[in-house]
Write an enzyme that holds these catalytic residues in place. Structure first.
Site, mmCIF file in Angstrom:
data_model
loop_
_atom_site.group_PDB
_atom_site.id
_atom_site.type_symbol
_atom_site.label_atom_id
_atom_site.label_comp_id
_atom_site.label_asym_id
_atom_site.label_seq_id
_atom_site.Cartn_x
_atom_site.Cartn_y
_atom_site.Cartn_z
ATOM 1 N N TYR A 108 8.309 -22.259 16.189
ATOM 2 C CA TYR A 108 9.372 -23.195 15.798
ATOM 3 C C TYR A 108 10.039 -23.821 17.026
ATOM 4 O O TYR A 108 10.295 -23.148 18.020
ATOM 5 C CB TYR A 108 10.419 -22.495 14.923
ATOM 6 N N SER A 166 1.777 -16.022 4.748
ATOM 7 C CA SER A 166 2.417 -17.282 4.396
ATOM 8 C C SER A 166 1.335 -18.304 4.094
ATOM 9 O O SER A 166 0.332 -18.376 4.832
ATOM 10 C CB SER A 166 3.300 -17.749 5.555
ATOM 11 N N GLY A 223 12.558 -30.479 2.442
ATOM 12 C CA GLY A 223 12.947 -30.947 3.781
ATOM 13 C C GLY A 223 13.922 -32.114 3.734
ATOM 14 O O GLY A 223 14.035 -32.879 4.689
ATOM 15 N N PHE A 245 16.645 -35.911 -1.407
ATOM 16 C CA PHE A 245 17.871 -36.711 -1.290
ATOM 17 C C PHE A 245 17.579 -38.120 -0.792
ATOM 18 O O PHE A 245 18.206 -39.075 -1.219
ATOM 19 C CB PHE A 245 18.848 -36.047 -0.308
ATOM 20 N N SER A 293 19.238 -25.738 6.288
ATOM 21 C CA SER A 293 20.328 -26.437 6.963
ATOM 22 C C SER A 293 21.094 -25.487 7.880
ATOM 23 O O SER A 293 21.173 -24.288 7.614
ATOM 24 C CB SER A 293 21.287 -27.000 5.909
ATOM 25 N N GLY A 294 21.670 -26.037 8.941
ATOM 26 C CA GLY A 294 22.506 -25.230 9.838
ATOM 27 C C GLY A 294 23.980 -25.438 9.548
ATOM 28 O O GLY A 294 24.828 -25.122 10.383
HETATM 29 N N1 LIG Z 1 6.005 -20.675 6.196
HETATM 30 C C1 LIG Z 1 5.927 -21.958 6.418
HETATM 31 O O1 LIG Z 1 4.833 -22.544 6.566
HETATM 32 C C2 LIG Z 1 7.205 -22.756 6.496
HETATM 33 C C3 LIG Z 1 7.144 -24.169 6.558
HETATM 34 C C4 LIG Z 1 8.350 -24.866 6.619
HETATM 35 C C5 LIG Z 1 9.572 -24.175 6.631
HETATM 36 N N2 LIG Z 1 9.585 -22.808 6.591
HETATM 37 C C6 LIG Z 1 10.858 -22.053 6.580
HETATM 38 O O2 LIG Z 1 11.667 -22.549 5.537
HETATM 39 C C7 LIG Z 1 12.942 -22.905 6.038
HETATM 40 C C8 LIG Z 1 13.517 -24.015 5.212
HETATM 41 O O3 LIG Z 1 12.672 -25.188 5.301
HETATM 42 P P1 LIG Z 1 13.339 -26.609 5.387
HETATM 43 O O4 LIG Z 1 14.201 -26.693 6.602
HETATM 44 O O5 LIG Z 1 12.296 -27.638 5.225
HETATM 45 O O6 LIG Z 1 14.316 -26.523 4.113
HETATM 46 P P2 LIG Z 1 14.979 -27.601 3.183
HETATM 47 O O7 LIG Z 1 16.239 -26.974 2.714
HETATM 48 O O8 LIG Z 1 14.001 -28.104 2.198
HETATM 49 O O9 LIG Z 1 15.303 -28.829 4.140
HETATM 50 C C9 LIG Z 1 16.346 -28.798 5.063
HETATM 51 C C10 LIG Z 1 16.680 -30.230 5.417
HETATM 52 O O10 LIG Z 1 17.277 -30.820 4.268
HETATM 53 C C11 LIG Z 1 18.501 -31.405 4.643
HETATM 54 N N3 LIG Z 1 19.493 -31.222 3.565
HETATM 55 C C12 LIG Z 1 19.884 -30.060 3.019
HETATM 56 N N4 LIG Z 1 20.832 -30.274 2.064
HETATM 57 C C13 LIG Z 1 21.006 -31.601 2.037
HETATM 58 C C14 LIG Z 1 21.851 -32.444 1.267
HETATM 59 N N5 LIG Z 1 22.680 -31.949 0.332
HETATM 60 N N6 LIG Z 1 21.778 -33.774 1.482
HETATM 61 C C15 LIG Z 1 20.940 -34.276 2.419
HETATM 62 N N7 LIG Z 1 20.116 -33.525 3.194
HETATM 63 C C16 LIG Z 1 20.161 -32.196 2.998
HETATM 64 C C17 LIG Z 1 18.947 -30.646 5.874
HETATM 65 O O11 LIG Z 1 19.795 -31.475 6.618
HETATM 66 P P3 LIG Z 1 21.102 -30.887 7.350
HETATM 67 O O12 LIG Z 1 20.579 -30.077 8.490
HETATM 68 O O13 LIG Z 1 21.832 -32.106 7.740
HETATM 69 O O14 LIG Z 1 21.860 -30.048 6.373
HETATM 70 C C18 LIG Z 1 17.656 -30.338 6.561
HETATM 71 O O15 LIG Z 1 17.240 -31.412 7.391
HETATM 72 C C19 LIG Z 1 12.692 -23.225 7.514
HETATM 73 O O16 LIG Z 1 13.856 -23.076 8.299
HETATM 74 C C20 LIG Z 1 11.657 -22.197 7.863
HETATM 75 O O17 LIG Z 1 12.309 -20.978 8.162
HETATM 76 C C21 LIG Z 1 8.426 -22.092 6.514
#
Ligand SMILES: NC(=O)c1ccc[n+]([C@@H]2O[C@H](COP(=O)([O-])OP(=O)(O)OC[C@H]3O[C@@H](n4cnc5c(N)ncnc54)[C@H](OP(=O)(O)O)[C@@H]3O)[C@@H](O)[C@H]2O)c1
Length: 302
Positions: A55, A160, A216, A220, A267-268
């Site tokens: 990451y 995964s 991701g 939205f 999200s952070g």
């Molecule tokens: N195993 C795998 O192959 C794999 C692949 C991908 C991810 N992952 C894991 O899964 C976790 C989550 O994945 P993800 O980050 O893609 O999750 P996600 O929750 O689908 O996407 C997060 C993104 O959505 C945005 N977001 C969240 N709430 C929002 C809202 N209400 N309005 C607008 N934008 C919003 C966030 O922006 P803000 O930051 O502005 O809130 C962030 O950029 C990762 O951190 C990782 O640990 C695993």
């Protein structure tokens, strides 16, 4: 309230919502701010954190480790999931000519040692093979996992993005049970529910970990007809169930799969974590659940 759940019948215990750290390098937080965010979600009951060696171009585990170093006691309150087996094209590995997978004993051991050093911890709670690798040798992985467990470096193992066949193949050679399969589950892509992956996990009473529940952010901001249809339906259901936002509806939709996925949040922002926690009290009827299915597919069920 965020419940503690057994990832699989024999454990380990995780929080039912997981904080993902894939995007931590984009959050522009100082080490102290990262520690504050971590402590805030722990205080809310989100104690499981998700990482991978790759990451942030191999930087995220280190960013997390910097925060942990500021207060070592925090390690005792979290479960760390991390991953290995992808080799990225990166300036850090200038001799690499292509992105590829490596599930060899040598690379898994090397990757775990790096993760431990970067995170600054003595053990990893769950190590996942990040992607199925056509060259993976289940016997070699089994002996590597056994060595890692014996040395105390890794407590549990999972996978995964594995198909159910790949899961069974690996499990057939392991001396301890795989504890999860981390897969993509969101209203735009829920193929894991249709190709047998989630059925198998339900059968084995293993909780999937669900990545990119909000696609991701695509739900939205996406301009496709599918994303647009979904937003309209999610808004309608939001009103019907008294949700505060459509992300809460999505988390309730993901949780509704009978394999009971553990949602990983991306999200952070602590207010988004709080919103996901509040969604735990929301329930969708079967009809509401299938309205989201229908909005995603653009057709009714057969
Ligand atoms: N195993 C795998 O192959 C794999 C692949 C991908 C991810 N992952 C894991 O899964 C976790 C989550 O994945 P993800 O980050 O893609 O999750 P996600 O929750 O689908 O996407 C997060 C993104 O959505 C945005 N977001 C969240 N709430 C929002 C809202 N209400 N309005 C607008 N934008 C919003 C966030 O922006 P803000 O930051 O502005 O809130 C962030 O950029 C990762 O951190 C990782 O640990 C695993």
């Amino acid at each position: 309230m965020v419940n503690r759940v057994l990832a699989s019948p024999k454990g380990p215990e995780l929080s039912e919502l997981v904080q993902g750290y894939w995007r931590v390098s984009d959050w522009n937080l100082s080490p102290q701010e990262r520690l504050t965010f971590l402590k805030q979600h722990i205080d809310k009951g989100v104690t499981t954190v998700d990482h991978a060696d790759i990451y942030g171009d191999y930087s995220c585990e280190q960013l997390f480790g910097e925060a942990l170093k500021l207060d070592r006691s925090v390690r005792n309150h979290i479960e760390i999931v991390t991953k290995c087996n992808i080799k990225l094209l990166s300036e850090k590995y200038p001799n690499r000519k292509v992105k590829y997978y490596d599930s060899s004993a040598e690379h898994i051991q090397h990757s775990v040692n790096n993760s431990l050093a970067h995170l600054g911890v003595e053990h990893i709670d769950i190590l996942l093979l990040h992607r199925p690798d056509v060259l993976m040798d289940a016997d070699e992985i089994a002996s590597t996992f056994a060595e890692l467990q014996k040395s105390g470096k890794v407590l549990h193992f999972g996978v995964s993005n594995f198909t159910s066949q790949q899961f069974d193949l690996l499990q057939s050679r392991l001396s301890s049970p795989l504890v999860t399969n981390q897969v993509e589950i969101n209203p735009i892509n829920f193929s894991a529910a249709e190709d047998g992956t989630l059925d198998q996990l339900q059968q084995y009473r293993i909780h999937p970990m669900a990545w990119s529940c909000l696609a991701g952010g695509e739900v939205f901001s996406g301009s496709s007809t599918q994303a647009t249809r979904l937003r309209i339906t999610l808004e309608d259901i939001k009103e019907e169930i008294g949700a505060a936002s459509i992300d809460q509806v999505i988390y309730a939709w993901v949780r509704r799969f009978p394999s009971k996925p553990l949602a990983i949040m991306g999200s952070g922002k602590i207010e988004r974590v709080q919103s996901a926690i509040e969604s735990l009290k929301l329930n969708l009827s079967r009809e509401q659940w299938y309205r989201i299915w229908t909005a995603s597919k653009g057709i009714e069920v057969p």
